[in-house]
Design a protein around this motif. Structure first.
Motif, PDB file in Angstrom:
ATOM      1  N   GLY A   1     -25.752  -1.792  -4.428  1.00  0.00           N
ATOM      2  CA  GLY A   1     -24.870  -0.775  -3.798  1.00  0.00           C
ATOM      3  C   GLY A   1     -23.956  -0.208  -4.783  1.00  0.00           C
ATOM      4  O   GLY A   1     -23.521  -0.991  -5.691  1.00  0.00           O
ATOM      5  N   SER A   2     -23.218   0.902  -4.627  1.00  0.00           N
ATOM      6  CA  SER A   2     -22.125   1.054  -5.308  1.00  0.00           C
ATOM      7  C   SER A   2     -21.195   2.200  -4.974  1.00  0.00           C
ATOM      8  O   SER A   2     -21.516   2.915  -3.713  1.00  0.00           O
ATOM      9  CB  SER A   2     -22.682   1.965  -6.799  1.00  0.00           C
ATOM     10  N   ILE A   3     -19.871   2.441  -5.242  1.00  0.00           N
ATOM     11  CA  ILE A   3     -19.013   3.218  -4.522  1.00  0.00           C
ATOM     12  C   ILE A   3     -18.324   3.881  -5.891  1.00  0.00           C
ATOM     13  O   ILE A   3     -17.935   2.928  -6.580  1.00  0.00           O
ATOM     14  CB  ILE A   3     -18.078   2.629  -3.393  1.00  0.00           C
TER      15      ILE A   3
ATOM     16  N   ASP B   1     -15.504   3.657 -10.668  1.00  0.00           N
ATOM     17  CA  ASP B   1     -16.890   3.230 -10.021  1.00  0.00           C
ATOM     18  C   ASP B   1     -16.652   1.788  -9.833  1.00  0.00           C
ATOM     19  O   ASP B   1     -16.385   1.031 -10.736  1.00  0.00           O
ATOM     20  CB  ASP B   1     -17.975   3.694 -10.824  1.00  0.00           C
ATOM     21  N   ALA B   2     -17.329   1.232  -8.643  1.00  0.00           N
ATOM     22  CA  ALA B   2     -17.624  -0.054  -8.369  1.00  0.00           C
ATOM     23  C   ALA B   2     -19.055  -0.210  -7.907  1.00  0.00           C
ATOM     24  O   ALA B   2     -19.477   0.484  -7.045  1.00  0.00           O
ATOM     25  CB  ALA B   2     -16.724  -1.011  -7.648  1.00  0.00           C
ATOM     26  N   SER B   3     -19.696  -1.476  -8.420  1.00  0.00           N
ATOM     27  CA  SER B   3     -21.133  -1.707  -8.131  1.00  0.00           C
ATOM     28  C   SER B   3     -21.639  -3.065  -7.778  1.00  0.00           C
ATOM     29  O   SER B   3     -20.675  -3.987  -8.316  1.00  0.00           O
ATOM     30  CB  SER B   3     -22.177  -1.218  -9.026  1.00  0.00           C
ATOM     31  N   TYR B   4     -22.472  -3.646  -6.916  1.00  0.00           N
ATOM     32  CA  TYR B   4     -22.982  -4.834  -6.497  1.00  0.00           C
ATOM     33  C   TYR B   4     -24.271  -5.058  -6.715  1.00  0.00           C
ATOM     34  O   TYR B   4     -25.154  -4.075  -6.250  1.00  0.00           O
ATOM     35  CB  TYR B   4     -22.202  -5.046  -5.468  1.00  0.00           C
ATOM     36  N   ARG B   5     -24.788  -5.927  -7.142  1.00  0.00           N
ATOM     37  CA  ARG B   5     -25.992  -6.465  -7.221  1.00  0.00           C
ATOM     38  C   ARG B   5     -26.389  -7.828  -6.749  1.00  0.00           C
ATOM     39  O   ARG B   5     -25.677  -8.798  -7.152  1.00  0.00           O
ATOM     40  CB  ARG B   5     -26.701  -6.284  -8.464  1.00  0.00           C
ATOM     41  N   SER B   6     -27.217  -7.911  -5.699  1.00  0.00           N
ATOM     42  CA  SER B   6     -27.466  -9.459  -5.306  1.00  0.00           C
ATOM     43  C   SER B   6     -28.434 -10.302  -6.354  1.00  0.00           C
ATOM     44  O   SER B   6     -28.600  -9.559  -7.278  1.00  0.00           O
ATOM     45  CB  SER B   6     -28.131  -9.584  -3.782  1.00  0.00           C
TER      46      SER B   6
END
Length: 297
Positions: A192-194, A215-220
């Protein structure tokens, strides 16, 4: 149709080259009908839904022989890849276009998915594996006012092999390993990202605009090498990027200053097992900053 002709040689310790096989022929041929059907219904000017089916195709090929020639000729042929893709979705936008939201659900059925792994010492091997991928994704963009915009996206994914057998060179004593139900490489369960952007317009003069972006993003957890051992997996991580862009002469000249990976996250992009018994991985860029100058003529 692809035709292959291979030769195999053995280099002795004294440098002498001994031919083991010459002009070994093999071929790969396939024909596929690739339909695509799309249905769309518009509830209004700003709301529509769709359903789609399509078939994708990727031709087969030949692996290079290994050190002992075990992939020589027909033994090295890998089959074509065929994908049946189903997707449904919803696209929405408010009348004033301040809010846009799109959502989709999909189901991918792979027959003979072509997956790649590096075999020691440095041979790339393509194997065929059936796989199923399904998931949900969504994206939202909200224009708070003429200057400030927020956007976000999320993706939930279930990507797994079906009835796939392969040999792990790091654990050869196990022989063929059943990877049925194992997670596909580079297909995290969630990402996800925001982001947020502020743009200030200047009414006149040399300077045209100032744009600030975050920008901030996350990856499991992400499988890099499909056997899923601890050395094959990259744990979850987050990234933050910042930038500022100054526009001049009606934005024909732009000076951008950026900082990527602000928190200096250390994460791998791939993993390979080497003949020495060690694992090798390429890491992504650490914290990186710079400037860019763009000119439109």
């Amino acid at each position: 149709k692809k035709n292959f002709s291979q030769d195999l040689f053995l280099r002795l310790p004294d440098g002498t080259i001994v031919p083991l096989a010459s002009d070994v022929s093999s071929s790969s041929k396939a024909n596929r009908f690739l339909p695509k059907v799309n249905l769309q219904y518009d509830f209004s000017d700003g709301v529509s839904t769709y359903a789609q089916y399509s078939r994708g195709f990727k031709s087969g090929g030949a692996n290079l022989p290994g050190g002992g020639g075990e992939l020589l000729g027909a033994a090295g042929i890998y089959r074509p890849e065929v994908l049946d893709a189903f997707e449904i979705g919803l696209k929405t936008q408010t009348d004033d276009r301040r809010l846009t939201a799109n959502f989709a659900g999909f189901y991918y059925d792979y027959n003979d998915l072509q997956v790649t792994i590096t075999r020691p010492p440095a041979v790339t091997l393509v194997q065929n594996a059936p796989a199923t991928i399904y998931g949900l994704e969504g994206e939202v963009k909200f224009r708070v006012n003429d200057a400030f915009t927020i956007d976000a996206s999320a993706n939930w994914l279930h990507a797994r092999f079906r009835d796939f057998l392969s040999i792990d060179d790091a654990r050869p004593a196990l022989g063929q390993i059943n990877l049925d139900g194992m997670q596909l490489p580079h297909a995290p369960n969630f990402s996800g990202s925001i982001g947020a952007q502020y743009r200030a317009e200047f009414s006149s003069g040399f300077l045209s605009s100032l744009t600030l972006r975050a920008d901030a993003s996350y990856r499991s957890k992400t499988v890099l090498r499909y056997f899923g051992q601890p050395q094959d997996v990259q744990k979850s991580y987050e990234l933050v990027d910042l930038s500022a862009t100054l526009g001049a002469l009606d934005d024909k000249v732009r000076l951008r200053v950026f900082v990527n990976n602000v928190t200096d996250q250390l994460y791998r992009q791939n993993a390979t097992y080497l003949v020495t018994g060690a694992y090798y991985g390429n890491y992504a860029r650490p914290r990186t900053w710079g400037t860019q100058l763009s000119v439109d003529f």
